[in-house]
Design a protein around this motif. Structure first.
Motif, PDB file in Angstrom:
ATOM      1  N   TRP A 252     -42.603 -27.735  93.977  1.00  0.00           N
ATOM      2  CA  TRP A 252     -41.371 -26.971  94.176  1.00  0.00           C
ATOM      3  C   TRP A 252     -41.606 -25.502  93.891  1.00  0.00           C
ATOM      4  O   TRP A 252     -42.306 -25.144  92.927  1.00  0.00           O
ATOM      5  CB  TRP A 252     -40.268 -27.503  93.254  1.00  0.00           C
ATOM      6  CG  TRP A 252     -39.835 -28.895  93.592  1.00  0.00           C
ATOM      7  CD1 TRP A 252     -40.297 -30.053  93.041  1.00  0.00           C
ATOM      8  CD2 TRP A 252     -38.862 -29.263  94.560  1.00  0.00           C
ATOM      9  NE1 TRP A 252     -39.683 -31.135  93.591  1.00  0.00           N
ATOM     10  CE2 TRP A 252     -38.779 -30.688  94.542  1.00  0.00           C
ATOM     11  CE3 TRP A 252     -38.049 -28.558  95.442  1.00  0.00           C
ATOM     12  CZ2 TRP A 252     -37.929 -31.391  95.371  1.00  0.00           C
ATOM     13  CZ3 TRP A 252     -37.188 -29.266  96.260  1.00  0.00           C
ATOM     14  CH2 TRP A 252     -37.134 -30.669  96.233  1.00  0.00           C
ATOM     15  N   PHE A 255     -37.695 -21.212  92.071  1.00  0.00           N
ATOM     16  CA  PHE A 255     -36.717 -21.409  90.999  1.00  0.00           C
ATOM     17  C   PHE A 255     -37.256 -20.796  89.696  1.00  0.00           C
ATOM     18  O   PHE A 255     -38.460 -20.598  89.533  1.00  0.00           O
ATOM     19  CB  PHE A 255     -36.423 -22.896  90.784  1.00  0.00           C
ATOM     20  CG  PHE A 255     -37.599 -23.680  90.270  1.00  0.00           C
ATOM     21  CD1 PHE A 255     -37.810 -23.833  88.904  1.00  0.00           C
ATOM     22  CD2 PHE A 255     -38.497 -24.273  91.146  1.00  0.00           C
ATOM     23  CE1 PHE A 255     -38.894 -24.546  88.428  1.00  0.00           C
ATOM     24  CE2 PHE A 255     -39.586 -24.977  90.669  1.00  0.00           C
ATOM     25  CZ  PHE A 255     -39.791 -25.118  89.318  1.00  0.00           C
ATOM     26  N   PHE A 271     -30.477 -23.329  91.632  1.00  0.00           N
ATOM     27  CA  PHE A 271     -31.676 -23.131  92.467  1.00  0.00           C
ATOM     28  C   PHE A 271     -31.281 -22.803  93.912  1.00  0.00           C
ATOM     29  O   PHE A 271     -31.451 -23.620  94.821  1.00  0.00           O
ATOM     30  CB  PHE A 271     -32.551 -24.389  92.457  1.00  0.00           C
ATOM     31  CG  PHE A 271     -32.741 -24.993  91.101  1.00  0.00           C
ATOM     32  CD1 PHE A 271     -33.255 -24.219  90.076  1.00  0.00           C
ATOM     33  CD2 PHE A 271     -32.402 -26.309  90.857  1.00  0.00           C
ATOM     34  CE1 PHE A 271     -33.428 -24.769  88.820  1.00  0.00           C
ATOM     35  CE2 PHE A 271     -32.576 -26.864  89.612  1.00  0.00           C
ATOM     36  CZ  PHE A 271     -33.083 -26.094  88.571  1.00  0.00           C
ATOM     37  N   VAL A 274     -34.614 -22.810  96.203  1.00  0.00           N
ATOM     38  CA  VAL A 274     -35.645 -23.796  95.924  1.00  0.00           C
ATOM     39  C   VAL A 274     -36.273 -24.299  97.236  1.00  0.00           C
ATOM     40  O   VAL A 274     -35.612 -24.421  98.261  1.00  0.00           O
ATOM     41  CB  VAL A 274     -35.055 -24.969  95.109  1.00  0.00           C
ATOM     42  CG1 VAL A 274     -34.100 -25.806  95.964  1.00  0.00           C
ATOM     43  CG2 VAL A 274     -36.177 -25.839  94.554  1.00  0.00           C
ATOM     44  N   ASN A 329     -26.754 -29.138  90.528  1.00  0.00           N
ATOM     45  CA  ASN A 329     -27.424 -27.877  90.778  1.00  0.00           C
ATOM     46  C   ASN A 329     -26.535 -26.700  90.401  1.00  0.00           C
ATOM     47  O   ASN A 329     -26.727 -25.609  90.883  1.00  0.00           O
ATOM     48  CB  ASN A 329     -27.804 -27.806  92.270  1.00  0.00           C
ATOM     49  CG  ASN A 329     -28.841 -26.749  92.530  1.00  0.00           C
ATOM     50  OD1 ASN A 329     -29.539 -26.335  91.606  1.00  0.00           O
ATOM     51  ND2 ASN A 329     -28.940 -26.313  93.763  1.00  0.00           N
ATOM     52  N   TYR A 342     -37.784 -27.798  84.405  1.00  0.00           N
ATOM     53  CA  TYR A 342     -37.729 -28.573  85.636  1.00  0.00           C
ATOM     54  C   TYR A 342     -39.026 -29.331  85.818  1.00  0.00           C
ATOM     55  O   TYR A 342     -40.104 -28.798  85.612  1.00  0.00           O
ATOM     56  CB  TYR A 342     -37.525 -27.620  86.827  1.00  0.00           C
ATOM     57  CG  TYR A 342     -37.584 -28.282  88.158  1.00  0.00           C
ATOM     58  CD1 TYR A 342     -38.746 -28.238  88.895  1.00  0.00           C
ATOM     59  CD2 TYR A 342     -36.491 -28.952  88.653  1.00  0.00           C
ATOM     60  CE1 TYR A 342     -38.797 -28.873  90.113  1.00  0.00           C
ATOM     61  CE2 TYR A 342     -36.540 -29.566  89.856  1.00  0.00           C
ATOM     62  CZ  TYR A 342     -37.706 -29.523  90.598  1.00  0.00           C
ATOM     63  OH  TYR A 342     -37.756 -30.142  91.804  1.00  0.00           O
TER      64      TYR A 342
END
Length: 344
Positions: A252, A255, A271, A274, A329, A342
Motif C-alpha cells: 500500500w 498514506f 487515506f 491510498v 476510513n 497500518y
C-alpha cells in the motif's frame, strides 16, 4: 559483208547474256536471314546498352551478294517494349539491343519480347526482302543502389525495470525500396549516441549491456541508424527513448502512519490517496487491517493530571476503538487524537 556478220553475232551474244542475267536475277535473294532462337541479356538501370548472350549476329546464305546477302535491320515485336535493335554492320550482320530510355528495376525487373532480322532485298529499294524466324529475348534489369533505408516508425520507446538484464528490449526496423536482394536488404544497425549502456544487433534488436539504475538515469535517448548491404546509410536516423522504472515492491502507498486530529472538527478522511501497488502480478485476495493506537493520549500537556480512563471518558472515546475493515476510513468527532498504524 564481214561487218554485218559481226554485228549479227554481237546482237545474238547480247541477247543470250540478257537472258542469262534475267535468269540470274530470278535466283537473287533465295535465302532468309538466320539468327539464334533465344537470347539472354543484362542491362543496368543507369545504362542503355544490353549485354547479350549470345551476341546478336544475323547470317544470310546469299552473302556476299549485295543487298540480298546483307542485313538491313532487326525488328522487335511486343507491346510497350522499351528496347530497340540496331544493325552495326550490314555485311557481317552484327547488331545490338539498347534501351530507348531510362529503365526502372523497381517497376519491372525483367522484359521478354521477340526479335526478327531482315535482309536488304534485291536492291536499294528493299524489294522482296526476307525475314528470319522469331527469336525470344529475355532481358534482366540490374539494380543500382539508388534508395537509402527508411525506418518504419518515426520514433521508438520502451520501458525497462532497473536492475534487470534484458535479452531484447525492443526492435527497430528499416526497409529499402531497391529491387535487388543486395541493395534492398538491411545489413546492419548502429547506435550513434556514444557511451550508452545499450547495443543493437544486425536484426535491429536493442538490449542493455549492464543493469540500469533508476537513481542514476531515469530515461535514455538513443539515436539509431541503418545500413543496407550496399553500405548506404539511412536517409534519417531514428530516436529511441528507453524509460527506466524503479524496482517494484508490492504494498500500500499513499498514506501517513500518523494523523493529527482535533476533537470537534468533524469527520476526517484517513487515506484519501491510498493505492495498492501490485507490480502487475495477478491478485487473488486482499486483506487490510486498520488499528488505532490511543494508549499514549494521556501523556504530555495538561492531561498529565488525568488518568487514561478519565481521558477516554472526557474525549468521548468509544469502547470499539479498533475497526478491522477498510471501510473504517474516517475519524469521528468523538475519537481522540491518535497515531494510526497500518498493516497490509
Amino acid at each position: 559483208m564481214q561487218f554485218r556478220r559481226n554485228t549479227r553475232l554481237a546482237s545474238a551474244v547480247g541477247l543470250v547474256l540478257g537472258l542469262l542475267c534475267a535468269v540470274e536475277a530470278a535466283k537473287v535473294n533465295k535465302h532468309k536471314p538466320w539468327i539464334e532462337t533465344t537470347y539472354h541479356g543484362i542491362v543496368t538501370e543507369n545504362d542503355d546498352r544490353v549485354l547479350l548472350d549470345p551476341p546478336l549476329i544475323a547470317l544470310d546464305k546469299d552473302a556476299p551478294l549485295r543487298y540480298a546477302g546483307e542485313i538491313c535491320g532487326f525488328r522487335i515485336h511486343g507491346q510497350n517494349v522499351p528496347f530497340e535493335a540496331v544493325v552495326l554492320d550490314k555485311s557481317t550482320g552484327e547488331g545490338v539491343i539498347r534501351a530507348k530510355g531510362p529503365l526502372d528495376c523497381e517497376l519491372q525487373k525483367e522484359h521478354t519480347f521477340t526479335l526478327q532480322a531482315y535482309d536488304c532485298g534485291e536492291g536499294p529499294d528493299g524489294a522482296n526482302m526476307k525475314k528470319s524466324h522469331k527469336a525470344t529475348v529475355h532481358i534482366q534489369v540490374n539494380d543500382i543502389n539508388e534508395y537509402a533505408p527508411v525506418f518504419k516508425e518515426k520514433s521508438y520507446k520502451a520501458t525497462v525495470m532497473e536492475g534487470k538484464q534484458y535479452d531484447s528490449i525492443l526492435r527497430v526496423e528499416a526497409v529499402d525500396a531497391d529491387c535487388s536482394f543486395q541493395f534492398s536488404q538491411i545489413c546492419s544497425y548502429d547506435i550513434v549516441t556514444p557511451e550508452v549502456p545499450f547495443t543493437v544487433d544486425k536484426d535491429g534488436y536493442i538490449k542493455n549491456t549492464e543493469k540500469l539504475n533508476y537513481g542514476k538515469e531515469r530515461m535514455y535517448k538513443l539515436t539509431v541508424t541503418a545500413y543496407d548491404c550496399g553500405k548506404t546509410r539511412a536517409s534519417e536516423d531514428v530516436v529511441v527513448k528507453i524509460n527506466v522504472k524503479p524496482t517494484c515492491k508490492p504494498g500500500w502507498t499513499g498514506f501517513n502512519k500518523r494523523i493529527e486530529y482535533e476533537p470537534g472538527t468533524g469527520s476526517l478522511p484517513l487515506f484519501p490517496s491510498v493505492h495498492l501497488e501490485t507490480c502487475d502480478e495477478p491478485i487473488t485476495s486482499i486483506q487490510a487491517n486498520i488499528e488505532l493506537e490511543t494508549n499514549h493520549i494521556g501523556k504530555g500537556c495538561d492531561r498529565d493530571t488525568y488518568s487514561e480512563k478519565a481521558l477516554h471518558k472526557l474525549c468521548g472515546k468509544r469502547p470499539a476503538s479498533r475497526p478491522h475493515s477498510p471501510a473504517a476510513n474516517t475519524l469521528l468527532d468523538n475519537t481522540p487524537p491518535a497515531s494510526i498504524h497500518y498493516r497490509a
